[in-house]
Design a protein around this motif. Structure first.
Motif, PDB file in Angstrom:
ATOM      1  N   ARG A  42       0.841  -1.205   0.000  1.00  0.00           N
ATOM      2  CA  ARG A  42       0.000   0.000   0.000  1.00  0.00           C
ATOM      3  C   ARG A  42       0.870   1.247   0.000  1.00  0.00           C
ATOM      4  N   GLN A  43       1.931   1.210   0.802  1.00  0.00           N
ATOM      5  CA  GLN A  43       2.798   2.401   0.868  1.00  0.00           C
ATOM      6  C   GLN A  43       3.498   2.648  -0.469  1.00  0.00           C
ATOM      7  N   THR A  44       4.083   1.595  -1.047  1.00  0.00           N
ATOM      8  CA  THR A  44       4.832   1.802  -2.303  1.00  0.00           C
ATOM      9  C   THR A  44       3.882   2.168  -3.447  1.00  0.00           C
ATOM     10  N   PHE A  45       2.690   1.570  -3.458  1.00  0.00           N
ATOM     11  CA  PHE A  45       1.733   1.906  -4.515  1.00  0.00           C
ATOM     12  C   PHE A  45       1.330   3.381  -4.401  1.00  0.00           C
ATOM     13  N   SER A  46       1.058   3.812  -3.186  1.00  0.00           N
ATOM     14  CA  SER A  46       0.648   5.216  -2.972  1.00  0.00           C
ATOM     15  C   SER A  46       1.772   6.173  -3.334  1.00  0.00           C
ATOM     16  N   GLU A  47       2.987   5.851  -2.895  1.00  0.00           N
ATOM     17  CA  GLU A  47       4.118   6.736  -3.204  1.00  0.00           C
ATOM     18  C   GLU A  47       4.331   6.868  -4.716  1.00  0.00           C
ATOM     19  N   THR A  48       4.118   5.746  -5.429  1.00  0.00           N
ATOM     20  CA  THR A  48       4.382   5.748  -6.870  1.00  0.00           C
ATOM     21  C   THR A  48       3.284   6.458  -7.651  1.00  0.00           C
ATOM     22  N   PHE A  49       2.025   6.183  -7.285  1.00  0.00           N
ATOM     23  CA  PHE A  49       0.944   6.614  -8.169  1.00  0.00           C
ATOM     24  C   PHE A  49       0.062   7.752  -7.653  1.00  0.00           C
ATOM     25  N   SER A  50       0.081   8.070  -6.337  1.00  0.00           N
ATOM     26  CA  SER A  50      -0.778   9.169  -5.838  1.00  0.00           C
ATOM     27  C   SER A  50      -0.510  10.502  -6.518  1.00  0.00           C
ATOM     28  N   PRO A  51       0.774  10.844  -6.768  1.00  0.00           N
ATOM     29  CA  PRO A  51       1.011  12.169  -7.346  1.00  0.00           C
ATOM     30  C   PRO A  51       0.358  12.362  -8.720  1.00  0.00           C
ATOM     31  N   VAL A  52       0.024  11.273  -9.402  1.00  0.00           N
ATOM     32  CA  VAL A  52      -0.468  11.418 -10.772  1.00  0.00           C
ATOM     33  C   VAL A  52      -1.834  10.756 -11.003  1.00  0.00           C
ATOM     34  N   ASN A  53      -2.567  10.485  -9.923  1.00  0.00           N
ATOM     35  CA  ASN A  53      -3.896   9.901 -10.054  1.00  0.00           C
ATOM     36  C   ASN A  53      -4.833  10.538  -9.026  1.00  0.00           C
ATOM     37  N   THR A  54      -6.148  10.454  -9.268  1.00  0.00           N
ATOM     38  CA  THR A  54      -7.083  11.077  -8.319  1.00  0.00           C
ATOM     39  C   THR A  54      -7.159  10.226  -7.046  1.00  0.00           C
ATOM     40  N   PRO A  55      -7.458  10.852  -5.909  1.00  0.00           N
ATOM     41  CA  PRO A  55      -7.595  10.096  -4.654  1.00  0.00           C
ATOM     42  C   PRO A  55      -8.664   9.011  -4.762  1.00  0.00           C
ATOM     43  N   GLU A  56      -9.751   9.281  -5.516  1.00  0.00           N
ATOM     44  CA  GLU A  56     -10.843   8.294  -5.646  1.00  0.00           C
ATOM     45  C   GLU A  56     -10.357   7.046  -6.392  1.00  0.00           C
ATOM     46  N   ASN A  57      -9.641   7.260  -7.493  1.00  0.00           N
ATOM     47  CA  ASN A  57      -9.153   6.110  -8.262  1.00  0.00           C
ATOM     48  C   ASN A  57      -8.111   5.319  -7.476  1.00  0.00           C
ATOM     49  N   MET A  58      -7.278   6.021  -6.719  1.00  0.00           N
ATOM     50  CA  MET A  58      -6.280   5.354  -5.876  1.00  0.00           C
ATOM     51  C   MET A  58      -6.979   4.504  -4.829  1.00  0.00           C
ATOM     52  N   GLN A  59      -7.967   5.108  -4.173  1.00  0.00           N
ATOM     53  CA  GLN A  59      -8.682   4.423  -3.086  1.00  0.00           C
ATOM     54  C   GLN A  59      -9.367   3.164  -3.610  1.00  0.00           C
ATOM     55  N   HIS A  60      -9.938   3.277  -4.778  1.00  0.00           N
ATOM     56  CA  HIS A  60     -10.631   2.134  -5.366  1.00  0.00           C
ATOM     57  C   HIS A  60      -9.657   0.955  -5.533  1.00  0.00           C
ATOM     58  N   TYR A  61      -8.458   1.255  -6.024  1.00  0.00           N
ATOM     59  CA  TYR A  61      -7.468   0.186  -6.234  1.00  0.00           C
ATOM     60  C   TYR A  61      -7.035  -0.412  -4.893  1.00  0.00           C
ATOM     61  N   LEU A  62      -6.771   0.464  -3.922  1.00  0.00           N
ATOM     62  CA  LEU A  62      -6.333  -0.023  -2.606  1.00  0.00           C
ATOM     63  C   LEU A  62      -7.415  -0.915  -1.982  1.00  0.00           C
ATOM     64  N   ASP A  63      -8.683  -0.507  -2.133  1.00  0.00           N
ATOM     65  CA  ASP A  63      -9.782  -1.259  -1.510  1.00  0.00           C
ATOM     66  C   ASP A  63     -10.067  -2.584  -2.204  1.00  0.00           C
ATOM     67  N   THR A  64      -9.770  -2.666  -3.493  1.00  0.00           N
ATOM     68  CA  THR A  64     -10.133  -3.891  -4.205  1.00  0.00           C
ATOM     69  C   THR A  64      -8.937  -4.819  -4.423  1.00  0.00           C
ATOM     70  N   SER A  65      -7.757  -4.236  -4.711  1.00  0.00           N
ATOM     71  CA  SER A  65      -6.623  -5.091  -5.085  1.00  0.00           C
ATOM     72  C   SER A  65      -5.609  -5.273  -3.971  1.00  0.00           C
ATOM     73  N   LEU A  66      -5.494  -4.305  -3.095  1.00  0.00           N
ATOM     74  CA  LEU A  66      -4.481  -4.437  -2.038  1.00  0.00           C
ATOM     75  C   LEU A  66      -5.159  -4.642  -0.685  1.00  0.00           C
ATOM     76  N   THR A  67      -5.740  -5.833  -0.535  1.00  0.00           N
ATOM     77  CA  THR A  67      -6.388  -6.213   0.718  1.00  0.00           C
ATOM     78  C   THR A  67      -5.712  -7.477   1.252  1.00  0.00           C
ATOM     79  N   THR A  68      -5.893  -7.757   2.536  1.00  0.00           N
ATOM     80  CA  THR A  68      -5.309  -8.960   3.143  1.00  0.00           C
ATOM     81  C   THR A  68      -5.772 -10.204   2.391  1.00  0.00           C
TER      82      THR A  68
END
Ligand SMILES: CC(C)(COP(=O)(O)OP(=O)(O)OC[C@H]1O[C@@H](n2cnc3c(N)ncnc32)[C@H](O)[C@@H]1OP(=O)(O)O)[C@@H](O)C(=O)NCCC(=O)NCCS
Length: 178
Positions: free
Chosen positions: A24-50
């Protein structure tokens, strides 16, 4: 820093929470600066879960490794074979699905160590080539893969939340050792 300060350690399902935090940390560091918070959150909630990561770790055709430095995980690698590959699914191929290093440690050859591990695995498994998909706007990763000999061979569409993005497909042929 010296290479010997980094250990590469196979990830098992016992490590799922640590992998989740690092992913989650590396994905956010890499892609947050160039994507919307909503699209980022969607990926974190669906693909980066336990649950999702546990499934991926337990897949018999996937391998994960941490790069450990002074007892902390600072990067990781995920490779796929056979049906675990997200595309192609050619038995002669191996996919590097993820190489991520914490931003703080970029440029210290940790990505290179993880990549070298992927090459070692590809040779052990006797695959013919390694392939991967990388976002066309991820210039840093493109430079890293090109430096390591990958060439572009196509594109594919990837959806981050509601954003349609283009991944460049890249390939490296494995030559037999002489
Ligand atoms: C891409 C990434 C893994 C590279 O790891 P790193 O530890 O920073 O890279 P290294 O220090 O190991 O560099 C290895 C070599 O690649 C070169 N390199 C690194 N980034 C480069 C770039 N942008 N362009 C050209 N070469 C590059 C380095 O110069 C080095 O070559 P050298 O040994 O001749 O000096 C890292 O930047 C990262 O985690 N990025 C964010 C996550 C990401 O985008 N992952 C890929 C998703 S598909």
């Amino acid at each position: 820093m010296h290479k010997q300060d980094i250990q590469l350690v196979r990830i098992t399902s016992d490590d799922v929470e640590l992998l989740l935090r690092l992913s989650r940390q590396t994905f956010s560091e890499t892609f947050s600066p160039v994507n919307t918070p909503e699209n980022m959150q969607h990926y974190l909630d669906t693909s980066l879960t336990t649950e999702q990561l546990r499934k991926e770790i337990n897949h018999p055709d996937s391998l994960f490794y941490f790069a450990m430095r002074a007892g902390s995980a600072v990067g990781y690698l995920k490779v796929n074979f056979g049906t675990a590959q997200t595309e192609l699914q050619d038995p002669g191929g191996m996919e590097i699905e993820r190489i991520y290093v914490l931003k703080e440690f970029h440029g210290e050859k940790i990505g290179q160590l993880l990549f070298n591990k992927a090459m070692e695995i590809a040779r052990e498994q006797k695959v013919d080539y390694i392939w991967l998909g990388v976002w066309e706007k991820n210039v840093k990763a493109l430079g890293f893969y090109e430096k390591n000999g990958f060439v572009r061979f196509g594109t594919h569409a990837f959806k981050l939340g509601k954003d349609e993005q283009t991944d460049l497909m890249m390939k490296l042929t494995i030559k037999e050792d002489v």
